[in-house]
Motif scaffolding. Structure first.
Motif, PDB file in Angstrom:
ATOM      1  N   GLY A 291       7.974  -5.502  -8.782  1.00 30.59           N
ATOM      2  CA  GLY A 291       9.029  -5.271  -9.765  1.00 30.59           C
ATOM      3  C   GLY A 291      10.004  -4.190  -9.337  1.00 30.59           C
ATOM      4  N   GLN A 292      10.152  -3.975  -8.022  1.00 34.57           N
ATOM      5  CA  GLN A 292      10.995  -2.906  -7.510  1.00 34.57           C
ATOM      6  C   GLN A 292      12.086  -3.427  -6.574  1.00 34.57           C
ATOM      7  N   LEU A 293      12.393  -4.682  -6.686  1.00 37.49           N
ATOM      8  CA  LEU A 293      13.311  -5.313  -5.743  1.00 37.49           C
ATOM      9  C   LEU A 293      14.667  -4.625  -5.691  1.00 37.49           C
ATOM     10  N   GLU A 294      15.165  -4.188  -6.832  1.00 38.99           N
ATOM     11  CA  GLU A 294      16.506  -3.601  -6.876  1.00 38.99           C
ATOM     12  C   GLU A 294      16.593  -2.255  -6.163  1.00 38.99           C
ATOM     13  N   ARG A 295      15.471  -1.637  -5.823  1.00 38.21           N
ATOM     14  CA  ARG A 295      15.540  -0.338  -5.166  1.00 38.21           C
ATOM     15  C   ARG A 295      15.366  -0.389  -3.666  1.00 38.21           C
ATOM     16  N   CYS A 296      15.368  -1.600  -3.088  1.00 38.33           N
ATOM     17  CA  CYS A 296      15.180  -1.682  -1.638  1.00 38.33           C
ATOM     18  C   CYS A 296      16.332  -2.438  -0.977  1.00 38.33           C
TER      19      CYS A 296
ATOM     20  N   ARG B  13       0.833  -1.215   0.000  1.00 40.70           N
ATOM     21  CA  ARG B  13       0.000   0.000   0.000  1.00 40.70           C
ATOM     22  C   ARG B  13       0.862   1.257   0.000  1.00 40.70           C
ATOM     23  N   HIS B  14       1.897   1.247   0.821  1.00 39.95           N
ATOM     24  CA  HIS B  14       2.752   2.432   0.941  1.00 39.95           C
ATOM     25  C   HIS B  14       3.495   2.730  -0.366  1.00 39.95           C
ATOM     26  N   GLN B  15       3.939   1.718  -1.051  1.00 35.26           N
ATOM     27  CA  GLN B  15       4.758   1.893  -2.246  1.00 35.26           C
ATOM     28  C   GLN B  15       3.939   2.114  -3.520  1.00 35.26           C
ATOM     29  N   LYS B  16       2.652   1.965  -3.432  1.00 35.42           N
ATOM     30  CA  LYS B  16       1.811   2.125  -4.626  1.00 35.42           C
ATOM     31  C   LYS B  16       2.067   3.491  -5.268  1.00 35.42           C
ATOM     32  N   GLY B  17       2.446   3.463  -6.527  1.00 32.67           N
ATOM     33  CA  GLY B  17       2.700   4.690  -7.276  1.00 32.67           C
ATOM     34  C   GLY B  17       4.080   5.297  -7.067  1.00 32.67           C
ATOM     35  N   LYS B  18       4.883   4.728  -6.203  1.00 30.98           N
ATOM     36  CA  LYS B  18       6.238   5.242  -5.963  1.00 30.98           C
ATOM     37  C   LYS B  18       7.206   4.348  -6.730  1.00 30.98           C
ATOM     38  N   ARG B  19       7.922   4.913  -7.658  1.00 27.13           N
ATOM     39  CA  ARG B  19       8.768   4.095  -8.522  1.00 27.13           C
ATOM     40  C   ARG B  19      10.247   4.421  -8.478  1.00 27.13           C
TER      41      ARG B  19
END
Length: 167
Positions: free
Chosen positions: A85-90, A54-60
């Motif tokens: 699909g954002q694994l590399e940014r965390c 929910r928190h990451q929705k729309g944050k890319r």
């Protein structure tokens, strides 16, 4: 910075998250409060997953550090980034060094950077020494603390050599 805690857990669990943020700030300096997000992970994998999803929705485009109060929350957060699909940014860190977290730490290129181990399997020996000291009426320290260790991909096999191997 995302802090995944359990507000219903009260001040003791809140102190764990306050300590996690304080430790981070000792290393990197003050973190702007506007960039710190407190999420309720409901103490579960699913709770951590849903809170982060929910928190990451729309944050890319932002890189994110997740500090979780336990490994189920940390692994849930990791899965939310993976499925988004954002694994590399965390980068994610948990607490407990559970078998599931240790298995994740053994994965190639995991974004789980570590988990704090409390070694509950070692509590018995310390408690027996304390009990014997009480029985013998020896002077005892006012508190006993466990020695924590940060378990990482680099040391997981050395600290937990008897873990079952998966895959």
């Amino acid at each position: 910075v995302i802090l995944i805690g359990l507000p219903a857990g009260g001040p003791l669990l809140q102190a764990r998250m306050t300590g996690a943020l304080a430790g981070l700030e000792e290393v990197i300096g003050q973190v702007d409060e506007r960039r710190v997000f407190h999420l309720d992970g409901a103490n579960t994998f699913d709770g951590g997953f849903e809170a982060v999803r929910r928190h990451q929705k729309g944050k890319r485009n932002e890189r994110v550090l997740v500090l979780a109060m336990n490994d189920p929350n940390a692994l849930g957060a990791l899965e939310a980034f993976r499925r988004g699909g954002q694994l590399e940014r965390c980068a994610v860190a948990g607490q407990g060094a559970t078998l599931d977290a240790r298995s994740e730490l053994r994965r190639r290129k995991t974004q789980l950077i570590g988990s704090v181990a409390y070694f509950p399997e070692r509590y018995g020996e310390a408690l027996l020494r304390l009990a014997l000291g009480l029985l013998k009426k020896l002077p005892l320290p006012p508190a006993l603390y466990t020695k924590h260790r940060l378990v990482t991909s680099a040391n997981v096999d050395r600290l937990y050599p008897k873990d079952p191997r998966v895959g």
